[in-house]
Enzyme design. Structure first.
Site, PDB file in Angstrom:
ATOM      1  N   MET A 205       0.844  -1.189   0.000  1.00 18.57           N
ATOM      2  CA  MET A 205       0.000   0.000   0.000  1.00 18.57           C
ATOM      3  C   MET A 205       0.884   1.245   0.000  1.00 18.57           C
ATOM      4  O   MET A 205       1.989   1.244   0.545  1.00 18.57           O
ATOM      5  CB  MET A 205      -0.915   0.018   1.236  1.00 18.57           C
TER       6      MET A 205
ATOM      7  N   TYR B 178      -2.232   6.346   0.719  1.00 13.09           N
ATOM      8  CA  TYR B 178      -3.274   5.459   1.258  1.00 13.09           C
ATOM      9  C   TYR B 178      -3.388   5.580   2.774  1.00 13.09           C
ATOM     10  O   TYR B 178      -4.478   5.463   3.329  1.00 13.09           O
ATOM     11  CB  TYR B 178      -2.985   4.014   0.858  1.00 13.09           C
TER      12      TYR B 178
ATOM     13  N   GLY C 225       0.833  -5.130   1.891  1.00 11.97           N
ATOM     14  CA  GLY C 225      -0.493  -5.231   1.277  1.00 11.97           C
ATOM     15  C   GLY C 225      -0.496  -5.968  -0.054  1.00 11.97           C
ATOM     16  O   GLY C 225      -1.548  -6.438  -0.498  1.00 11.97           O
TER      17      GLY C 225
ATOM     18  N   TYR D 256     -22.327 -29.824  -5.593  1.00 14.08           N
ATOM     19  CA  TYR D 256     -23.243 -30.402  -6.594  1.00 14.08           C
ATOM     20  C   TYR D 256     -24.022 -29.320  -7.342  1.00 14.08           C
ATOM     21  O   TYR D 256     -24.201 -29.396  -8.563  1.00 14.08           O
ATOM     22  CB  TYR D 256     -24.231 -31.375  -5.930  1.00 14.08           C
TER      23      TYR D 256
HETATM   24  N1  ACO Z   1       4.483   3.653  -0.259  1.00 18.28           N
HETATM   25  C1  ACO Z   1       4.806   4.887  -0.679  1.00 18.28           C
HETATM   26  N2  ACO Z   1       5.869   5.146  -1.440  1.00 18.28           N
HETATM   27  C2  ACO Z   1       6.632   4.115  -1.790  1.00 18.28           C
HETATM   28  C3  ACO Z   1       6.360   2.799  -1.380  1.00 18.28           C
HETATM   29  C4  ACO Z   1       5.222   2.587  -0.576  1.00 18.28           C
HETATM   30  N3  ACO Z   1       4.854   1.372  -0.175  1.00 18.28           N
HETATM   31  N4  ACO Z   1       7.313   1.999  -1.871  1.00 18.28           N
HETATM   32  C5  ACO Z   1       8.160   2.775  -2.569  1.00 18.28           C
HETATM   33  N5  ACO Z   1       7.744   4.061  -2.528  1.00 18.28           N
HETATM   34  C6  ACO Z   1       8.350   5.224  -3.164  1.00 18.28           C
HETATM   35  C7  ACO Z   1       9.517   5.808  -2.382  1.00 18.28           C
HETATM   36  O1  ACO Z   1       9.050   6.630  -1.340  1.00 18.28           O
HETATM   37  C8  ACO Z   1      10.241   6.550  -3.455  1.00 18.28           C
HETATM   38  O2  ACO Z   1       9.536   7.740  -3.702  1.00 18.28           O
HETATM   39  P1  ACO Z   1      10.315   9.112  -4.138  1.00 18.28           P
HETATM   40  O3  ACO Z   1      11.036   8.781  -5.410  1.00 18.28           O
HETATM   41  O4  ACO Z   1       9.216  10.094  -4.324  1.00 18.28           O
HETATM   42  O5  ACO Z   1      11.258   9.418  -3.020  1.00 18.28           O
HETATM   43  C9  ACO Z   1      10.057   5.685  -4.678  1.00 18.28           C
HETATM   44  O6  ACO Z   1       8.927   4.851  -4.398  1.00 18.28           O
HETATM   45  C10 ACO Z   1      11.229   4.767  -4.962  1.00 18.28           C
HETATM   46  O7  ACO Z   1      11.506   4.031  -3.770  1.00 18.28           O
HETATM   47  P2  ACO Z   1      12.974   3.918  -3.130  1.00 18.28           P
HETATM   48  O8  ACO Z   1      12.780   3.601  -1.697  1.00 18.28           O
HETATM   49  O9  ACO Z   1      13.797   5.099  -3.456  1.00 18.28           O
HETATM   50  O10 ACO Z   1      13.521   2.644  -3.957  1.00 18.28           O
HETATM   51  P3  ACO Z   1      14.614   1.552  -3.509  1.00 18.28           P
HETATM   52  O11 ACO Z   1      14.892   0.778  -4.743  1.00 18.28           O
HETATM   53  O12 ACO Z   1      15.753   2.184  -2.792  1.00 18.28           O
HETATM   54  O13 ACO Z   1      13.827   0.614  -2.450  1.00 18.28           O
HETATM   55  C11 ACO Z   1      11.931  -0.673  -1.691  1.00 18.28           C
HETATM   56  C12 ACO Z   1      12.736  -0.164  -2.886  1.00 18.28           C
HETATM   57  C13 ACO Z   1      12.763  -1.687  -0.884  1.00 18.28           C
HETATM   58  C14 ACO Z   1      10.682  -1.336  -2.255  1.00 18.28           C
HETATM   59  C15 ACO Z   1      11.565   0.538  -0.769  1.00 18.28           C
HETATM   60  O14 ACO Z   1      10.964   1.551  -1.564  1.00 18.28           O
HETATM   61  C16 ACO Z   1      10.610   0.182   0.331  1.00 18.28           C
HETATM   62  O15 ACO Z   1      11.012  -0.310   1.374  1.00 18.28           O
HETATM   63  N6  ACO Z   1       9.263   0.429   0.113  1.00 18.28           N
HETATM   64  C17 ACO Z   1       8.294   0.169   1.099  1.00 18.28           C
HETATM   65  C18 ACO Z   1       7.930  -1.311   1.164  1.00 18.28           C
HETATM   66  C19 ACO Z   1       6.886  -1.526   2.244  1.00 18.28           C
HETATM   67  O16 ACO Z   1       7.220  -1.729   3.374  1.00 18.28           O
HETATM   68  N7  ACO Z   1       5.607  -1.398   1.846  1.00 18.28           N
HETATM   69  C20 ACO Z   1       4.511  -1.317   2.759  1.00 18.28           C
HETATM   70  C21 ACO Z   1       4.097  -2.666   3.221  1.00 18.28           C
HETATM   71  S1  ACO Z   1       2.874  -2.564   4.456  1.00 18.28           S
HETATM   72  C22 ACO Z   1       1.414  -2.321   3.599  1.00 18.28           C
HETATM   73  O17 ACO Z   1       1.354  -2.447   2.429  1.00 18.28           O
HETATM   74  C23 ACO Z   1       0.184  -2.080   4.388  1.00 18.28           C
HETATM   75  C1  V55 Z   2      -2.750  -3.366   4.734  1.00 15.99           C
HETATM   76  C2  V55 Z   2      -3.222  -2.658   5.827  1.00 15.99           C
HETATM   77  C3  V55 Z   2      -4.423  -1.968   5.709  1.00 15.99           C
HETATM   78  C4  V55 Z   2      -5.107  -1.984   4.528  1.00 15.99           C
HETATM   79  C5  V55 Z   2      -4.621  -2.680   3.435  1.00 15.99           C
HETATM   80  O1  V55 Z   2      -1.002  -4.320   5.912  1.00 15.99           O
HETATM   81  C6  V55 Z   2      -3.436  -3.368   3.559  1.00 15.99           C
HETATM   82  C7  V55 Z   2      -1.505  -4.100   4.843  1.00 15.99           C
HETATM   83  C8  V55 Z   2      -4.357  -1.293   7.956  1.00 15.99           C
HETATM   84  O2  V55 Z   2      -4.977  -1.247   6.698  1.00 15.99           O
HETATM   85  O3  V55 Z   2      -6.275  -1.302   4.421  1.00 15.99           O
END
Ligand code: ACO
Ligand code: V55
Length: 280
Positions: free
Chosen positions: A71, A76, A121, A240
């Protein structure tokens, strides 16, 4: 360009090839993280593809280095924090709608083609795809705990259902990353293959699925995804009902032709091959 009939073209992109719709997370500069706009576009795209005859199988993949980095933490989470409860819940619904309803029960068979980063996510759409093939060098992480939330969006639920308690709690609690081969070993994906073989393997698998009766294939996957919540007797009756429904809806031509090819003409061994409806 996106047209009224083709709702993709911005945060989502589609390419048609070999009767497959390759659907791309298309924010490579943001590692394909899922913003509210992407969630809405993905719903509209998948919904439209259900009736698009160029699409017999959906392949969900990412442009650039990521499958999806989860996400969008900025758009978000942070930017919805102060917009009120109704807005937040609406945004969540849009995410759930495409990941857990539209994709999970998509009319066409779906394959995740995992080309790179998968975080948080992103495990939800990954496991909503019927099948998944990973590149060996794809990196996965249940990273929520690394930034201070519990895995939401049903990530915990889908992990419990796919990789089991020991694996799920290990990655939920450590936030450690793992690679494609480990994902395959845990049953999170069907197979992991070298990056240069990823697309070919996915296309081969998609073509295998295209040989089946599409109505039957749709019912088969739907049944599998719904029976987990049913008791034994309800599941049996439901199966079924879906079985009869699939034959009625498809017309039974494939089934009856296959039985003839096996029982009368002796030219099919259905244990070993799929019936070829062109070969009458
Ligand atoms: N949300 C918002 N922005 C993001 C996300 C994210 N999940 N992932 C990457 N980006 C953005 C970065 O902020 C950056 O933006 P900018 O260019 O405006 O500064 C751009 O994407 C490129 O990312 P970098 O971090 O510079 O790329 P790098 O190759 O060094 O690292 C990686 C890649 C490892 C994927 C890193 O971006 C990261 O850790 N992202 C987050 C992963 C994460 O934890 N996601 C959330 C999971 S929890 C959930 O989904 C509820
Ligand atoms: C995630 C968390 C959310 C969601 C969608 O951890 C994905 C992932 C806490 O809310 O709405």
């Amino acid at each position: 360009m996106s047209t009224p009939n083709e709702p993709w073209g911005n945060t989502v992109d589609v390419e048609f090839e070999d009767d497959i719709a390759f659907v791309f997370f298309n924010r490579p500069e943001k590692k394909n993280c899922m913003s509210p706009a992407l969630n809405r576009e993905m719903y509209a795209t998948l919904h439209t593809l259900e009736l698009d005859e160029r699409c017999k199988v959906v392949v969900l993949t990412g442009r650039g280095e990521a499958w999806s980095a989860g996400m969008d933490l900025k758009e978000y989470f942070r930017e919805t924090d102060n917009k009120g409860d109704a807005f937040k819940m609406h945004t969540r619904d849009e995410s759930q709608a495409w990941q857990q309803i539209k994709l999970r029960f998509h009319a066409k068979p779906t394959i995740a083609m995992v080309n790179g980063w998968v975080f948080g996510g992103a495990f939800t759409p990954l496991t909503s795809c019927d099948l998944a093939i990973s590149s060996d060098d794809a990196t996965y992480g249940v990273s929520e705990v690394n930034w201070g939330i519990i895995p939401g969006g049903n990530v915990t639920k889908v992990l419990a259902d796919t990789i089991g308690q020991r694996n799920a709690l290990y990655y939920i609690m450590t936030g450690e990353t793992f690679q494609g081969p480990k994902a395959a070993q845990m049953g999170l994906v069907n197979e992991s293959v070298p990056a240069d073989q990823l697309k070919a393997r996915v296309v081969e698998l998609a073509k295998e699925l295209m040989k089946k009766d599409p109505v039957v294939l749709r019912s088969a996957k739907e049944v599998f995804k719904r029976i987990g919540a049913m008791d034994w007797d309800t599941a049996n009756d439901y199966i079924y009902a879906k079985s009869d429904g699939a034959i009625l809806r498809s017309g039974g031509e494939f089934r009856n032709g296959a039985m003839k090819a096996f029982l009368d003409d002796k030219k099919l061994k259905p244990g070993l091959d799929t019936y070829d409806k062109e070969d009458k």
